[in-house]
Enzyme design. Structure first.
Site: not given
Length: 345
Positions: A165, A268, A325
C-alpha cells in the site's frame, strides 16, 4: 464529472490539482456526513460515540517469535521497529500501508528471519513512532529520507525493500531516487505512482474508487469519521482475514494514539501539497529487480494499474494471487513462496 476534471486541468501543470482535490473533498464530505447521520439513526448514539480507552498495546505484540522492539533516532524523529534474525544477515526492511502498522508483516518476519535481518517499521505517524504535526511533515521527500536514514541507522548500506500500500509507493520512489541502497524490491498491492495517476486521469472507475484521497484533503471530518463507532474501518479492511479480537486491537491501538489519525491521514494530504507537485509530474523509473504481488480482489484499485508498467519498471516480475488488498495477511503462504522464489533467482 471526469470530463469536467480533465477540462479544468486536474493533476496538470497548468492549474494546481490541490484546489480541485479540496473541492471534490468537500463534495465527498457532504456524502460522508449523510452516511454518518444514517449510522447515528440506525445504530444509535451508544454505537456512534463508542470509543474504547487503550493505554497499553495488546499482548500479542510482545510475541518474541515476531522479534524484539526497538527505536531508531533519525531526522529529529523517533521511529519504532521490530527486528528478527541475526544482525550479520542481509537486511530486509518492511514498510506497511495505511491504516496499519509493523504487525502486518508478522507472517513474513517469521518466514524470512532465518536468512535475513528482518526489520518492520512503524512509519512516522503510526504506532509507537513519533507523530509530527502538519502535512508538510509527510511529503514524499521526507518519507523517502526516513527509509534511507533507517537503513544507515540499522548499520547497513543497502537492503531488500518490501512495501505494501503506502509503503509500496515509498519503496518505488526510494528505488528511483536512491537505487544504490535497494538490492531488490517487493511490492504488495501498491500502485506505481506514475502509472496510478495515468489511470486515475483516464479511467472513471478508478477515479471513483479514489474518492477517499479527495475526502482526506478536507480538515477534521476525516478524523471524526474514522473514529466513529471505535474505528469500524478495520472491519471492512480485514473482512477476509482470520484475525482474533486481540489482533484487531493491534491496529485500533495504533490509530488511537494521540494525534495518530491526523498524522496518518496527512500521508494523503502531503501528497498534494505544492511542494510535492514536482514529484507528481515526474516519471518514477525503477531499474531495481522488482517483484509485484497483486491480490486480484483489490477493491480500491482497478487491474489497469498493474499493466503498462514496462516504461517505469525495467526489471519486473508480476504475480497475481486470489486475495484482497491485504494479501500478505490473507494468503501469507502464497506470498512467502513467491517472495522466496524471487529472492533465490
Amino acid at each position: 464529472m471526469l470530463s469536467i476534471i480533465r477540462r479544468f486541468g486536474f493533476f496538470s501543470g497548468r492549474i494546481p490539482g490541490y484546489y480541485y482535490s479540496l473541492l471534490l473533498g468537500l463534495v465527498y464530505g457532504y456524502l460522508v456526513l449523510f452516511g454518518l447521520l444514517y449510522s447515528f439513526i440506525r445504530k444509535g448514539p451508544g454505537w456512534f460515540f463508542k470509543r474504547k480507552r487503550r493505554g497499553t498495546w495488546p499482548g500479542c505484540m510482545d510475541n518474541e517469535e515476531l522479534g524484539k522492539h526497538g527505536f531508531l533516532r533519525i531526522n529529529n524523529l523517533k521511529l519504532h521497529y521490530v527486528a528478527a534474525g541475526d544482525r550479520s544477515k542481509p537486511l530486509m526492511l518492511f514498510l506497511h500501508g495505511f491504516p496499519e502498522c509493523w504487525y502486518s508483516w508478522r507472517h513474513q518476519m517469521k518466514a524470512f528471519s532465518v536468512n535475513y535481518r528482518c526489520v518492520a517499521l512503524d512509519m512516522r505517524g503510526f504506532g509507537e513512532s513519533d507523530r509530527p504535526s502538519g502535512k508538510e511533515s509527510y511529503r514524499m521527500e521526507v518519507l523517502v529520507d526516513d527509509v534511507k536514514a533507517s537503513i544507515s541507522a540499522l548499520g547497513y548500506s543497502s537492503c531488500t525493500l518490501v512495501g505494501h500500500d503506502w509503503g509500496s509507493v515509498i519503496a518505488y520512489t526510494c528505488c528511483s531516487w536512491y537505487p544504490d541502497i535497494v538490492d531488490k524490491v517487493i511490492i504488495i498491492n501498491g500502485p506505481h505512482p506514475s502509472r496510478y495517476f495515468e489511470v486515475l486521469k483516464t479511467n472513471p472507475t478508478q477515479f471513483l474508487k479514489a474518492w477517499y484521497i479527495f475526502f482526506f484533503q478536507i480538515p477534521l471530518l476525516p478524523e471524526f469519521a474514522l473514529s466513529v463507532g471505535d474505528f469500524p474501518v478495520f472491519k471492512n479492511l480485514f473482512k477476509n482475514i482470520d484475525l482474533t479480537d486481540e489482533q484487531v486491537e493491534v491496529y485500533k491501538y495504533s490509530m488511537s494514539r494521540p494525534g495518530a489519525i491526523s498524522a496518518q491521514i496527512n500521508y494523503y494530504r502531503g501528497l498534494l501539497t505544492s511542494s510535492s507537485s514536482s514529484w507528481l509530474h515526474k516519471d518514477i523509473v525503477v531499474n531495481t529487480p522488482t517483484l509485484l504481488i497483486w491480490g486480484v480482489n483489490e477493491e480500491a484499485m482497478v487491474m489497469d494499474v498493474t499493466k503498462g508498467l514496462k516504461k517505469y519498471l525495467t526489471n519486473v516480475s508480476k504475480q497475481y494471487v486470489d486475495a484482497g488488498h491485504c494479501v500478505q495477511q490473507e494468503k501469507p503462504s502464497d506470498v512467502n513462496r513467491l517472495m522466496k522464489e524471487f529472492l533465490e533467482e
